[in-house]
Design an enzyme around this catalytic site. Sequence first.
Site, mmCIF file in Angstrom:
data_model
loop_
_atom_site.group_PDB
_atom_site.id
_atom_site.type_symbol
_atom_site.label_atom_id
_atom_site.label_comp_id
_atom_site.label_asym_id
_atom_site.label_seq_id
_atom_site.Cartn_x
_atom_site.Cartn_y
_atom_site.Cartn_z
ATOM 1 N N GLU A 1 0.878 -1.172 0.000
ATOM 2 C CA GLU A 1 0.000 0.000 0.000
ATOM 3 C C GLU A 1 0.905 1.208 0.000
ATOM 4 O O GLU A 1 1.708 1.371 0.922
ATOM 5 C CB GLU A 1 -0.859 0.034 1.267
ATOM 6 C CG GLU A 1 -1.872 -1.049 1.383
ATOM 7 C CD GLU A 1 -2.774 -1.126 0.192
ATOM 8 O OE1 GLU A 1 -3.012 -0.089 -0.450
ATOM 9 O OE2 GLU A 1 -3.222 -2.236 -0.120
ATOM 10 N N CYS B 1 -2.394 8.539 4.104
ATOM 11 C CA CYS B 1 -2.180 8.333 2.670
ATOM 12 C C CYS B 1 -3.475 8.594 1.900
ATOM 13 O O CYS B 1 -3.460 8.709 0.679
ATOM 14 C CB CYS B 1 -1.605 6.958 2.376
ATOM 15 S SG CYS B 1 -2.504 5.632 3.103
HETATM 16 C C1 UN1 Z 1 -3.507 5.717 5.899
HETATM 17 O O1 UN1 Z 1 -3.937 6.733 5.431
HETATM 18 O O2 UN1 Z 1 -2.304 5.519 5.906
HETATM 19 O O3 UN1 Z 1 -9.044 5.379 5.943
HETATM 20 C C2 UN1 Z 1 -4.431 4.739 6.503
HETATM 21 C C3 UN1 Z 1 -8.533 5.951 6.904
HETATM 22 C C4 UN1 Z 1 -7.927 5.106 7.995
HETATM 23 C C5 UN1 Z 1 -6.688 4.427 7.518
HETATM 24 C C6 UN1 Z 1 -5.735 5.354 6.826
HETATM 25 N N1 UN1 Z 1 -8.869 4.134 8.419
HETATM 26 O O4 UN1 Z 1 -8.515 7.158 7.003
#
Ligand code: UN1
Length: 499
Positions: free
Chosen positions: A258, A292
């Site tokens: 990821e 992310c």
């Molecule tokens: C990430 O952004 O690295 O969807 C993970 C979300 C969280 C996970 C984010 N549950 O914002």
Amino acid sequence: MKKIEKCGNNFIAGEWGHHDLHSLANVNPATGDVIGYFPATTKEEVNSAVDSANEAFKEWGDPSRWSWVKRAEVIDDLVQLIKSEIENIARLITLESGKHINEAVADVVEGIHMLQYCASRGRHPIGYKISSEIPEKDAETHLSPRGVCTVITPWNFPFAIPTWLIGPALVSGCPVIFKPSEETPFSGQVLVELFDRAARKHNVPKGVLNLVHGRGDVGEYLVRHEGTVGQLFTGSYAVGSKVKQIAASHHEKFSVCEMGGKNSLIVLKDANMELAVRAAVFSAFKTTHQRCVSADLIIVEESVEPEFTKQFLEMTARVKFGNPFDPDVFAGPLINERAMNKHLSNGSEILSEAEALKLGYAHRVGFFAEPNVFRMKYRPNTFTLRQEFFTPNVVIIPVKDFEEALFVANDTEYGLSMALITEDYRKMREFKIRGKAGLKYVNLPSIGAEVHLPFGGMRRSGTGMPSAAWLFNYLSHESAFTINYGTDIKMAQGLSAKI
Ligand code: UN1
């Protein structure tokens, strides 16, 4: 002299190390204080972790000794232990990541949800029964665990993301060597400490879960190691693409990565404006834009763009960045100096292409950054549209209609998250079909995924193999198993069985 919060140790072959040498400092990004020290693992120690995981695999991956149900029961006990420690773990997360305490609690809760899901998977069907062309034949699929996995995780979700990867691996029968980010070693260590307690109760073989601390060199050594098969990684595109290349050049290794995102939130002219503004502020600034899935671009139909921008700037001015333990604060500091420098240099690159509506970085203190807000007409191949920000820079892009909005949102090499704010149900469906992202939201921010959904990006954002719940699909080798109950050989496809 500030209090040392925790001592970082490796966990190899079921034993905790006592590391006084090779110590790396763990720093609180909100205060600059050293929270504790943790080891830079040596190659010899990594070798021992890999050996112990392979030894454990002989038992843990053997269905005659550990069924899915039995493995899942260990995870169920782990969930109970985590539940009794939520506040302590959250505090540690905030101390070492700078993430706001409310978000740190959510990080732990997300980990609990993931492990609850993993525990439940122990009682799900495994494989399929499949009808054969030949009535005397029975066919089915049989799942075998793929083997020892490395789990390399980032600092922005230091508790939840390790559970996304470790939980499915362990329940599937794959032992793990876990290297948490060097920015947040202790949140990862707490997870392993609690697993150790649950594992002892169930006589889990030593070496099923190993913890090795350190920087990128430790991770690279693990990924290249002949004794590891699955490379489960969440982090930057630069590192993830290297992991993919290493895995691709080996006959057995596979990688589920990821990586970054270049995420957009689209606001159409029929949008509920209040909802749109709140969704945009959440997408752009929650976790100080260090998810992310944070949105770099807010693409707005031009007839409502001035009103949207006015309200967005008003709400942004009310959002507080500061002490992550203060309940009135919205988000904490950036993770480290490198992130602050990136924030400043990205800000000035964007400024050369876009109009500044708010320049917050002039008010920075330590690693605390106020957001920058820009506006720019769409221009292809600009830094603004290509570079992932990962700090609170956000750019509003006015567009003439939904078609242009979708085009701009898709005009990226990434494809992780995307959001659309509209009341128009036909456009919702167009967005679902044509939006190039692994996570798509309507009338919601681009953040906030739930773990029982697939979490994974297209293009540069991932390997096309989503993690969280969907990781279960890639951790077993699914083989075809066929039995003939007849006394004669009859072949499929009408192939003659005459000799
Ligand atoms: C990430 O952004 O690295 O969807 C993970 C979300 C969280 C996970 C984010 N549950 O914002």
